[in-house]
Design an enzyme around this catalytic site. Structure first.
Site, mmCIF file in Angstrom:
data_model
loop_
_atom_site.group_PDB
_atom_site.id
_atom_site.type_symbol
_atom_site.label_atom_id
_atom_site.label_comp_id
_atom_site.label_asym_id
_atom_site.label_seq_id
_atom_site.Cartn_x
_atom_site.Cartn_y
_atom_site.Cartn_z
ATOM 1 N N ASP A 158 -16.955 7.858 -1.759
ATOM 2 C CA ASP A 158 -15.723 7.659 -0.982
ATOM 3 C C ASP A 158 -15.399 8.999 -0.330
ATOM 4 O O ASP A 158 -16.005 10.032 -0.677
ATOM 5 C CB ASP A 158 -14.601 7.205 -1.952
ATOM 6 C CG ASP A 158 -13.299 6.833 -1.249
ATOM 7 O OD1 ASP A 158 -13.302 6.652 -0.020
ATOM 8 O OD2 ASP A 158 -12.269 6.725 -1.950
ATOM 9 N N HIS A 186 -7.430 1.032 -6.355
ATOM 10 C CA HIS A 186 -7.669 0.182 -5.184
ATOM 11 C C HIS A 186 -8.399 -1.082 -5.665
ATOM 12 O O HIS A 186 -9.573 -1.292 -5.364
ATOM 13 C CB HIS A 186 -8.499 0.947 -4.156
ATOM 14 C CG HIS A 186 -8.522 0.321 -2.795
ATOM 15 N ND1 HIS A 186 -7.739 -0.767 -2.452
ATOM 16 C CD2 HIS A 186 -9.233 0.650 -1.678
ATOM 17 C CE1 HIS A 186 -7.978 -1.086 -1.191
ATOM 18 N NE2 HIS A 186 -8.869 -0.244 -0.702
ATOM 19 N N ARG A 238 0.885 -1.185 0.000
ATOM 20 C CA ARG A 238 0.000 0.000 0.000
ATOM 21 C C ARG A 238 0.908 1.216 0.000
ATOM 22 O O ARG A 238 1.709 1.401 0.910
ATOM 23 C CB ARG A 238 -0.923 0.007 1.225
ATOM 24 C CG ARG A 238 -1.640 1.340 1.395
ATOM 25 C CD ARG A 238 -2.739 1.330 2.432
ATOM 26 N NE ARG A 238 -3.928 0.664 1.927
ATOM 27 C CZ ARG A 238 -5.144 0.777 2.475
ATOM 28 N NH1 ARG A 238 -5.328 1.518 3.552
ATOM 29 N NH2 ARG A 238 -6.174 0.145 1.951
ATOM 30 N N ARG A 247 -14.062 -8.276 1.845
ATOM 31 C CA ARG A 247 -12.630 -8.111 1.577
ATOM 32 C C ARG A 247 -11.884 -9.401 1.935
ATOM 33 O O ARG A 247 -10.967 -9.819 1.250
ATOM 34 C CB ARG A 247 -12.055 -6.938 2.388
ATOM 35 C CG ARG A 247 -12.583 -5.555 2.003
ATOM 36 C CD ARG A 247 -12.097 -5.114 0.641
ATOM 37 N NE ARG A 247 -10.653 -5.075 0.570
ATOM 38 C CZ ARG A 247 -9.880 -4.064 0.993
ATOM 39 N NH1 ARG A 247 -10.443 -2.978 1.480
ATOM 40 N NH2 ARG A 247 -8.567 -4.118 0.874
ATOM 41 N N CYS A 296 -16.221 2.213 0.371
ATOM 42 C CA CYS A 296 -15.116 1.328 0.762
ATOM 43 C C CYS A 296 -14.762 1.444 2.236
ATOM 44 O O CYS A 296 -14.154 0.527 2.791
ATOM 45 C CB CYS A 296 -13.898 1.613 -0.113
ATOM 46 S SG CYS A 296 -13.228 3.280 0.083
ATOM 47 N N GLN A 353 -10.450 -3.648 -3.351
ATOM 48 C CA GLN A 353 -11.776 -3.215 -2.907
ATOM 49 C C GLN A 353 -12.840 -3.575 -3.947
ATOM 50 O O GLN A 353 -13.961 -3.942 -3.613
ATOM 51 C CB GLN A 353 -11.773 -1.704 -2.657
ATOM 52 C CG GLN A 353 -13.089 -1.182 -2.115
ATOM 53 C CD GLN A 353 -13.397 -1.671 -0.706
ATOM 54 O OE1 GLN A 353 -12.558 -1.577 0.174
ATOM 55 N NE2 GLN A 353 -14.590 -2.199 -0.491
HETATM 56 N N1 NVA Z 1 -9.733 7.028 -1.440
HETATM 57 C C1 NVA Z 1 -9.401 6.557 -0.121
HETATM 58 C C2 NVA Z 1 -9.700 5.103 0.021
HETATM 59 C C3 NVA Z 1 -9.421 4.532 1.377
HETATM 60 C C4 NVA Z 1 -9.649 3.054 1.478
HETATM 61 C C5 NVA Z 1 -7.949 6.864 0.174
HETATM 62 O O1 NVA Z 1 -7.104 6.649 -0.695
HETATM 63 O O2 NVA Z 1 -7.645 7.309 1.279
HETATM 64 N N1 CP Z 2 -11.334 0.155 2.399
HETATM 65 C C1 CP Z 2 -10.071 0.034 2.840
HETATM 66 O O1 CP Z 2 -9.133 -0.272 2.102
HETATM 67 O O2 CP Z 2 -9.937 0.223 4.185
HETATM 68 P P1 CP Z 2 -8.577 0.367 5.007
HETATM 69 O O3 CP Z 2 -7.960 1.676 4.638
HETATM 70 O O4 CP Z 2 -9.024 0.317 6.435
HETATM 71 O O5 CP Z 2 -7.665 -0.772 4.669
#
Ligand code: NVA
Ligand code: CP
Length: 300
Positions: free
Chosen positions: A219, A131, A104, A287, A259, A134
């Site tokens: 989101d 992502h 990540r 997930r 998500c 997800q």
């Molecule tokens: N768009 C959000 C998704 C989190 C799971 C982010 O990147 O923070």
């Molecule tokens: N939706 C998602 O990826 O959640 P986290 O940031 O908690 O992993």
């Protein structure tokens, strides 16, 4: 064929993604019955997080344990990556010890670079651009609740961000219509829009965009790494909030997905998030099952 990575949904073909989703449904049934198949015995997943996480970390870690394997968590600080060891070096070292690596990170290019130097499958656990994990969960959730998503109308409200980009890929792969309602200046990537234009369009008016939708998705308005822009974004994004007014435009049996983590009162009202059309808890739970199926696919 060489080692397969999962950097975006388009890393796999539609049939492969569908087989993962079908396998996830079987693994979910086994999970409910506490009847685990240890298909990944002695296999080890490394999880490198350069950003925070609850769901992604726990689902991958629990998933590996349930499949008979193990997962190692590398936090945003504490490893040599955060002290500047090149990604290429980390990839070459870790792929001599592990069976699979989830990353990540921020720029998507970091994932691509990491994958280029890894001898084992690399999974995108979220980048600034995509992502895909997800989306596997979202597609399983839609399938469980309503059947095939083919030909359905999905409305995305808010930022043209990483989740939005993965929905654009999903629209092309699973053949649904995606309408993106985002404020000017927050459009998704222009090249991806061009590549997916047969399935995806932009409509600035949120209510017009939502008309007769089968699935409503949103989101956060400021993603991880954009915290400093939070206040100025709220003003621009407020017309795109998913609330009762907006939900009045969609089909009566439409679902709501997010998500998570969600900000009640910003991108979604508490009434919608906690309401009867919301499937966010099933979506989050899925997930676990979809990523277990993904791990099996990549490792077997
Ligand atoms: N768009 C959000 C998704 C989190 C799971 C982010 O990147 O923070
Ligand atoms: N939706 C998602 O990826 O959640 P986290 O940031 O908690 O992993």
């Amino acid at each position: 064929m060489g080692v397969r990575h999962f950097l975006t949904l388009s890393s796999l073909c539609g049939d492969e993604l569908l087989s993962i989703i079908q396998r996830a449904a079987i693994l979910k049934k086994q999970f409910i019955e506490k009847n685990f198949e240890t298909t990944l015995k002695n296999r080890v997943l490394g999880m490198i997080f350069e950003k925070s996480s609850t769901r992604t970390r726990v689902s991958f870690e629990a998933g590996m344990a349930q499949l008979g394997g193990h997962a190692i968590y590398l936090a945003p600080t504490g490893s040599q990556i955060s002290r500047g060891e090149p990604l290429e070096d980390t990839a070459r070292v870790l792929s001599r010890m592990l069976d699979c690596i989830m990353l990540r990170t921020f720029a998507h290019e970091r994932l691509e670079r990491f994958a280029m130097y890894s001898d084992v499958p690399v999974i995108n656990g979220l980048s600034d651009s995509y992502h895909p994990c997800q989306l596997l969960a979202d597609m399983l959730t839609y399938y469980e609740e309503r059947g095939s998503i083919q030909g359905k109308k999905v409305v995305w409200l808010g930022d043209g961000n990483n989740m939005c980009h993965s929905y654009m890929n999903a629209a092309r792969i699973f053949d649904f219509k995606l309408i993106i309602a985002c404020p000017e200046g927050f459009d998704p990537d222009a090249r991806l829009l061009e590549a997916t234009k047969a399935f995806v369009s932009i409509e600035r008016d949120p209510k017009k965009a939502a008309k007769n939708a089968d699935l409503v998705v949103t989101d956060v308005w400021a993603s991880m790494g954009q915290e400093a822009e939070q206040a100025q974004r709220i003003e621009k994004f407020l017309p795109y909030q998913v609330n009762a007014d907006l939900m009045a435009c969609v089909n009566a049996d439409a679902l709501f997905m997010h998500c998570l983590p969600a900000h009640r009162g910003e991108e979604v009202s508490a009434a919608v998030l906690d309401g009867s059309q919301s499937v966010v808890w099933a979506e989050a739970g899925n997930r676990l099952h979809t990523q277990k199926a993904l791990l099996e696919f990549l490792l077997q």
